[in-house]
Design a protein around this motif. Structure first.
Motif, PDB file in Angstrom:
ATOM      1  N   THR A   1       0.724  -1.294  -0.227  1.00  0.00           N
ATOM      2  CA  THR A   1      -0.160   0.284   0.130  1.00  0.00           C
ATOM      3  C   THR A   1       0.888   0.943  -0.494  1.00  0.00           C
ATOM      4  O   THR A   1       2.321   1.283   0.545  1.00  0.00           O
ATOM      5  CB  THR A   1      -0.864  -0.014   1.434  1.00  0.00           C
ATOM      6  N   TYR A   2       0.590   2.443   0.004  1.00  0.00           N
ATOM      7  CA  TYR A   2       1.300   3.458  -0.903  1.00  0.00           C
ATOM      8  C   TYR A   2       0.161   4.795  -0.510  1.00  0.00           C
ATOM      9  O   TYR A   2      -0.550   4.760  -0.751  1.00  0.00           O
ATOM     10  CB  TYR A   2       2.068   4.206  -1.227  1.00  0.00           C
ATOM     11  N   GLU A   3       1.234   5.604   0.158  1.00  0.00           N
ATOM     12  CA  GLU A   3       0.119   6.916   0.511  1.00  0.00           C
ATOM     13  C   GLU A   3       1.107   8.585   0.187  1.00  0.00           C
ATOM     14  O   GLU A   3       2.442   7.987   0.830  1.00  0.00           O
ATOM     15  CB  GLU A   3      -0.458   6.674   2.297  1.00  0.00           C
ATOM     16  N   THR A   4       0.881   9.404  -0.484  1.00  0.00           N
ATOM     17  CA  THR A   4       1.357  10.611   0.059  1.00  0.00           C
ATOM     18  C   THR A   4       1.174  11.705   0.134  1.00  0.00           C
ATOM     19  O   THR A   4      -0.420  11.427   0.619  1.00  0.00           O
ATOM     20  CB  THR A   4       2.262  10.558  -1.617  1.00  0.00           C
ATOM     21  N   PHE A   5       1.418  12.647   0.740  1.00  0.00           N
ATOM     22  CA  PHE A   5       0.944  13.455   2.109  1.00  0.00           C
ATOM     23  C   PHE A   5       1.202  15.604   1.494  1.00  0.00           C
ATOM     24  O   PHE A   5       1.323  16.296   1.750  1.00  0.00           O
ATOM     25  CB  PHE A   5       1.670  13.876   3.337  1.00  0.00           C
ATOM     26  N   GLY A   6       1.990  15.281   0.135  1.00  0.00           N
ATOM     27  CA  GLY A   6       1.377  16.646  -0.304  1.00  0.00           C
ATOM     28  C   GLY A   6       2.742  16.974  -0.039  1.00  0.00           C
ATOM     29  O   GLY A   6       3.581  16.795   0.271  1.00  0.00           O
ATOM     30  N   THR A   7       2.697  18.453  -0.648  1.00  0.00           N
ATOM     31  CA  THR A   7       4.352  19.586  -0.065  1.00  0.00           C
ATOM     32  C   THR A   7       4.162  19.819   1.592  1.00  0.00           C
ATOM     33  O   THR A   7       5.250  19.983   1.754  1.00  0.00           O
ATOM     34  CB  THR A   7       3.504  20.834  -0.853  1.00  0.00           C
ATOM     35  N   GLU A   8       3.189  19.636   2.279  1.00  0.00           N
ATOM     36  CA  GLU A   8       2.408  19.903   4.253  1.00  0.00           C
ATOM     37  C   GLU A   8       3.810  18.998   4.556  1.00  0.00           C
ATOM     38  O   GLU A   8       4.144  18.874   5.831  1.00  0.00           O
ATOM     39  CB  GLU A   8       1.955  20.319   4.424  1.00  0.00           C
ATOM     40  N   GLY A   9       3.359  17.388   3.938  1.00  0.00           N
ATOM     41  CA  GLY A   9       3.148  16.813   4.553  1.00  0.00           C
ATOM     42  C   GLY A   9       2.992  16.118   6.322  1.00  0.00           C
ATOM     43  O   GLY A   9       1.912  17.061   5.936  1.00  0.00           O
ATOM     44  N   LEU A  10       3.404  15.174   6.696  1.00  0.00           N
ATOM     45  CA  LEU A  10       3.107  14.809   8.171  1.00  0.00           C
ATOM     46  C   LEU A  10       4.383  14.654   9.150  1.00  0.00           C
ATOM     47  O   LEU A  10       5.716  14.395   8.585  1.00  0.00           O
ATOM     48  CB  LEU A  10       2.340  13.180   8.388  1.00  0.00           C
ATOM     49  N   ASP A  11       3.539  15.266  10.839  1.00  0.00           N
ATOM     50  CA  ASP A  11       4.378  14.931  11.607  1.00  0.00           C
ATOM     51  C   ASP A  11       4.707  13.698  11.707  1.00  0.00           C
ATOM     52  O   ASP A  11       4.119  13.126  11.722  1.00  0.00           O
ATOM     53  CB  ASP A  11       3.846  15.909  12.807  1.00  0.00           C
ATOM     54  N   HIS A  12       5.879  13.415  12.610  1.00  0.00           N
ATOM     55  CA  HIS A  12       5.982  11.991  12.929  1.00  0.00           C
ATOM     56  C   HIS A  12       5.676  12.025  14.392  1.00  0.00           C
ATOM     57  O   HIS A  12       6.168  13.646  15.175  1.00  0.00           O
ATOM     58  CB  HIS A  12       7.305  11.307  12.864  1.00  0.00           C
ATOM     59  N   PRO A  13       5.700  11.099  15.380  1.00  0.00           N
ATOM     60  CA  PRO A  13       5.846  10.996  17.215  1.00  0.00           C
ATOM     61  C   PRO A  13       6.423  11.298  17.895  1.00  0.00           C
ATOM     62  O   PRO A  13       6.620  12.471  18.347  1.00  0.00           O
ATOM     63  CB  PRO A  13       5.314   9.458  17.349  1.00  0.00           C
ATOM     64  N   LEU A  14       7.924  11.832  16.693  1.00  0.00           N
ATOM     65  CA  LEU A  14       9.095  12.324  17.251  1.00  0.00           C
ATOM     66  C   LEU A  14       9.408  13.883  17.221  1.00  0.00           C
ATOM     67  O   LEU A  14      10.334  14.168  17.554  1.00  0.00           O
ATOM     68  CB  LEU A  14      10.486  11.283  17.210  1.00  0.00           C
ATOM     69  N   ALA A  15       8.509  14.594  16.345  1.00  0.00           N
ATOM     70  CA  ALA A  15       8.810  15.356  15.584  1.00  0.00           C
ATOM     71  C   ALA A  15       9.176  16.966  17.055  1.00  0.00           C
ATOM     72  O   ALA A  15       9.880  17.818  16.034  1.00  0.00           O
ATOM     73  CB  ALA A  15       8.019  16.002  14.947  1.00  0.00           C
ATOM     74  N   LYS A  16       8.789  16.943  17.890  1.00  0.00           N
ATOM     75  CA  LYS A  16       8.875  17.844  18.623  1.00  0.00           C
ATOM     76  C   LYS A  16      10.235  17.887  19.047  1.00  0.00           C
ATOM     77  O   LYS A  16      10.542  18.700  19.897  1.00  0.00           O
ATOM     78  CB  LYS A  16       7.720  18.179  20.037  1.00  0.00           C
ATOM     79  N   ARG A  17      10.568  16.642  18.812  1.00  0.00           N
ATOM     80  CA  ARG A  17      12.860  16.670  19.358  1.00  0.00           C
ATOM     81  C   ARG A  17      13.304  17.246  19.120  1.00  0.00           C
ATOM     82  O   ARG A  17      12.964  17.832  17.697  1.00  0.00           O
ATOM     83  CB  ARG A  17      12.858  15.311  20.085  1.00  0.00           C
ATOM     84  N   ASP A  18      14.651  18.004  19.978  1.00  0.00           N
ATOM     85  CA  ASP A  18      15.414  18.907  19.042  1.00  0.00           C
ATOM     86  C   ASP A  18      16.085  17.717  17.571  1.00  0.00           C
ATOM     87  O   ASP A  18      16.062  16.634  18.706  1.00  0.00           O
ATOM     88  CB  ASP A  18      16.229  19.497  19.950  1.00  0.00           C
ATOM     89  N   GLY A  19      16.823  18.496  16.760  1.00  0.00           N
ATOM     90  CA  GLY A  19      17.426  17.540  15.909  1.00  0.00           C
ATOM     91  C   GLY A  19      16.237  16.644  15.496  1.00  0.00           C
ATOM     92  O   GLY A  19      15.059  16.374  15.448  1.00  0.00           O
ATOM     93  N   PHE A  20      16.965  15.958  14.179  1.00  0.00           N
ATOM     94  CA  PHE A  20      16.246  15.086  13.114  1.00  0.00           C
ATOM     95  C   PHE A  20      17.070  13.470  12.985  1.00  0.00           C
ATOM     96  O   PHE A  20      18.398  13.502  12.527  1.00  0.00           O
ATOM     97  CB  PHE A  20      15.946  14.826  11.898  1.00  0.00           C
ATOM     98  N   ASP A  21      16.491  12.634  13.484  1.00  0.00           N
ATOM     99  CA  ASP A  21      17.265  10.962  13.626  1.00  0.00           C
ATOM    100  C   ASP A  21      16.539  10.644  12.570  1.00  0.00           C
ATOM    101  O   ASP A  21      14.990   9.575  13.568  1.00  0.00           O
ATOM    102  CB  ASP A  21      17.333  10.582  15.288  1.00  0.00           C
ATOM    103  N   LEU A  22      16.763  10.156  11.783  1.00  0.00           N
ATOM    104  CA  LEU A  22      16.311   9.263  10.733  1.00  0.00           C
ATOM    105  C   LEU A  22      15.705   7.986  11.163  1.00  0.00           C
ATOM    106  O   LEU A  22      14.660   7.710  10.372  1.00  0.00           O
ATOM    107  CB  LEU A  22      17.055   9.120   9.311  1.00  0.00           C
TER     108      LEU A  22
ATOM    109  N   LYS B   1       8.740  16.092   7.669  1.00  0.00           N
ATOM    110  CA  LYS B   1       7.669  15.378   7.478  1.00  0.00           C
ATOM    111  C   LYS B   1       7.668  14.419   6.587  1.00  0.00           C
ATOM    112  O   LYS B   1       8.454  14.482   6.445  1.00  0.00           O
ATOM    113  CB  LYS B   1       7.548  17.144   7.334  1.00  0.00           C
ATOM    114  N   VAL B   2       7.507  14.043   7.176  1.00  0.00           N
ATOM    115  CA  VAL B   2       6.544  12.272   6.095  1.00  0.00           C
ATOM    116  C   VAL B   2       5.899  13.196   5.069  1.00  0.00           C
ATOM    117  O   VAL B   2       5.472  13.412   5.378  1.00  0.00           O
ATOM    118  CB  VAL B   2       6.145  11.646   7.206  1.00  0.00           C
ATOM    119  N   VAL B   3       6.268  12.392   3.754  1.00  0.00           N
ATOM    120  CA  VAL B   3       5.945  12.924   2.824  1.00  0.00           C
ATOM    121  C   VAL B   3       5.492  12.015   1.330  1.00  0.00           C
ATOM    122  O   VAL B   3       4.702  12.087   0.802  1.00  0.00           O
ATOM    123  CB  VAL B   3       6.865  13.993   1.315  1.00  0.00           C
ATOM    124  N   ALA B   4       6.286  10.542   2.342  1.00  0.00           N
ATOM    125  CA  ALA B   4       5.808   9.539   0.802  1.00  0.00           C
ATOM    126  C   ALA B   4       5.820   8.339   2.293  1.00  0.00           C
ATOM    127  O   ALA B   4       6.473   8.090   3.243  1.00  0.00           O
ATOM    128  CB  ALA B   4       6.254   9.313   0.070  1.00  0.00           C
TER     129      ALA B   4
END
Length: 601
Positions: free
Chosen positions: A56-77, A135-138
């Protein structure tokens, strides 16, 4: 082509996305999206049907979706991927195995596998793409909800599993580190497997085998070698009178990374794949199956028999499939790629729209003495229809004359690249005529065999006439072909106008080859400087930069600008001299010839 119906264009758009963890068993109607067939072992006595859960596959446009750790400092892939997949699929962290990742220019990408008791699943995978804002885009997933999972502790030793794999697959373990992985089966159960690589250097076979770690039986394989054999007219030949040949693995894996029979998910043993599907009457039942395994399409054309006998149908379908895939591959090398609106079901995330491979209807019942190509906008399949020609008895099949197929397929290239993928920008009479000319000219390019540029005749086989279906051969001789820009004053049919444009380009080609030489590897290596390589670069480059509904004059200017862009104008005077020699000089206008070249030439 002469007597060919005017090119049709249409715009068809169909997009569908969904998202959920899959439940099985999978119905028969989806087998082509989940299964493949492999005949393996000594004397090809073992049939396997590898299974992959449908994604299955979803895309989320230019805005994207936050992931659950989005509010943490820095980005850990890794952390972001694990948290998003877990929340999206309601799977705890213990059920997830981080597989791999990479950061591209526009997205950061990660792959996460399903796991149970610390053992990862081989064929249940999720992928997440984040933009540079984190942000998640796909998001894609082939995770499953199995009905039963085997014990995670093997009862068959690795040594015994290797012995079984070697015997079953007629090869030897290559010492690549073995792994223990779960494998989802098509009955929605999950087996525990030893995963080992088996090679047979004598035959070239190289597979990854999944051996049941409880039953000691080979359940599935990954075939690393994409082998295919086709009895066809090699692309540089024009008609069946030059002789069919059996070609082994003609695909270019730079342009077609999963070969011609797979789109990365679905694999077939018929004339269907990521770039094209060739068939008689029906896409679902009319493709030609391999005559033997693996992927051998060895059908002999008998010109003395009617083209509608079974063997001749299979030969024609096979040849059309081969030619269209070959055009896909060499045009890809020169820039007609996913982001440039080409024809592929799966674009592998490289831009453009998916789900638009070329459909090739061989011996189409809609007409005779003809062929056509419909070019809708990017994202909808180009449609080629090849007809029988009833001028002779027995009739002749356009699908076994390569120049006819190349001509039609080129309509798809020129209509997609001109105007940005809309299919709307070769609609005037002159522009439509240029479309016919490009199509003739690319057929000419494919069939030149040396640095000695030969006159080219289009369509001699289908009409059983050495003069072909054009008014003159394409030639550098003004005696053999006297057409010039001024000929348009008396021409109103697009194919006739196309003859003028194609002959001008034939002269450009000959001059470039005379100046720079000829490459026998031009179809697979666009990095060299020979004249036929330079020509095809300018051919493709000019399409993208010319205006909507070009004229001979603006088309000429696009070629010269393309040379400035790619070669810093190195061929400027050569191009001007050739265009001017056929009336397209600096002062040409209103279909009046001019042979003036710029003062610095």
């Amino acid at each position: 082509m002469a007597r060919f119906a005017k090119l049709l264009t249409s715009v068809l758009v169909a997009v569908l996305y969904a998202s959920s963890a899959s439940a099985a068993p999978w119905p028969v109607v989806t087998r082509h999206t989940t299964h493949s067939t492999r005949i393996v072992g000594r004397d090809a006595t073992v049939e396997l049907q590898p299974f992959h859960p449908e994604s299955t596959y979803e895309t989320f446009g230019t805005e994207g979706l936050d992931h659950p750790l989005a509010k943490r400092d820095g980005f850990d892939l890794k952390g972001a991927a694990i948290s998003f997949v877990g929340s999206k699929l309601s799977v705890g962290e213990e059920g997830l195995h981080f597989r791999s990742s990479f950061e591209g220019e526009t997205t950061k990408n990660a792959w996460v596998r399903q796991q149970s008791n610390g053992v990862p699943f081989a064929n249940a995978v999720a992928n997440v793409a984040f933009n540079h804002d984190g942000k998640v885009v796909a998001f894609g997933s082939s995770f499953v909800k199995p009905s039963k999972i085997a014990s995670h502790e093997p009862t068959v030793s690795l040594e015994d599993a290797i012995a079984t794999a070697e015997k079953t697959l007629d090869g030897k373990f290559n010492d690549f580190p073995a792994t223990l992985e779960f494998l989802v089966l098509d009955d929605n159960t999950v087996a525990l497997t030893h995963v080992v690589q088996i090679r047979n250097k004598a035959t070239g076979a190289w597979v990854e085998a999944f051996v049941d770690a409880h039953a000691n039986k080979v359940l599935s394989i990954t075939d690393f070698v994409s082998k295919a054999t086709y009895r066809v007219l090699p692309i540089q030949k024009e008609t069946l009178l030059e002789g069919f040949e059996l070609l082994v693995d003609p695909q270019d894996t730079v342009a077609s990374p999963d070969g011609w029979h797979s789109d990365g998910t679905t694999t077939t043993n018929t004339t269907a794949g990521n770039n094209a599907i060739a068939f008689k009457s029906s896409q679902s039942t009319g493709t030609t199956a391999a005559s033997s395994s693996p992927l051998t399409f060895d059908y002999t054309q008998d010109a003395a028999q009617d083209p509608t006998v079974a063997a001749n149908i299979h030969a024609a379908v096979t040849n059309a499939f081969y030619v269209v895939n070959t055009i896909h591959d060499f045009s890809y090398r020169y820039g007609f790629t996913e982001s440039a609106f080409n024809f592929q079901n799966n674009n592998f995330g490289k831009g453009g729209q998916d789900s638009d491979r070329v459909t090739i209807s061989v011996q189409d019942s809609a007409g005779t003495d003809n062929a056509d190509f419909t070019t809708p906008a990017d994202g909808s399949s180009g449609a080629m229809r090849m007809y029988l020609w009833d001028i002779t008895n027995p009739e002749r099949d356009g699908a076994v004359e390569n120049d006819v197929i190349v001509h039609e397929n080129t309509h798809g290239i020129t209509n997609r690249l001109t105007g940005g993928g809309t299919g709307r920008c070769l609609q005037t009479t002159e522009a439509g005529g240029m479309g016919e000319g490009w199509s003739d000219n690319l057929a000419d390019w494919t069939e030149q065999k040396s640095a000695s540029t030969q006159d080219f005749v289009l369509g001699p086989y289908v009409v059983n006439d050495a003069a072909g279906i054009r008014s003159h051969p394409y030639s550098t001789s003004a005696t053999t072909n006297p057409l010039t820009y001024a000929s348009l004053q008396t021409l109103s049919i697009t194919h006739s106008i196309g003859e003028v444009w194609a002959n001008i380009l034939h002269n450009v080609y000959a001059a470039l080859v005379s100046a720079h030489g000829w490459s026998a590897t031009a179809r697979t290596d666009p990095t060299t400087s020979e004249g036929n390589v330079v020509f095809l670069h300018l051919f493709i480059d000019s399409l993208a930069i010319q205006p909507c509904n070009p004229t001979f004059l603006t088309g000429r200017d696009a070629w010269i600008q393309a040379d400035a862009n790619r070669y810093n104008g190195a061929n400027k005077c050569l191009l001007w001299k050739q265009f001017a020699s056929r009336g397209l000089g600096v002062n040409a206008a209103n279909h009046n010839d001019d042979k003036t070249v710029p003062s610095d030439c």
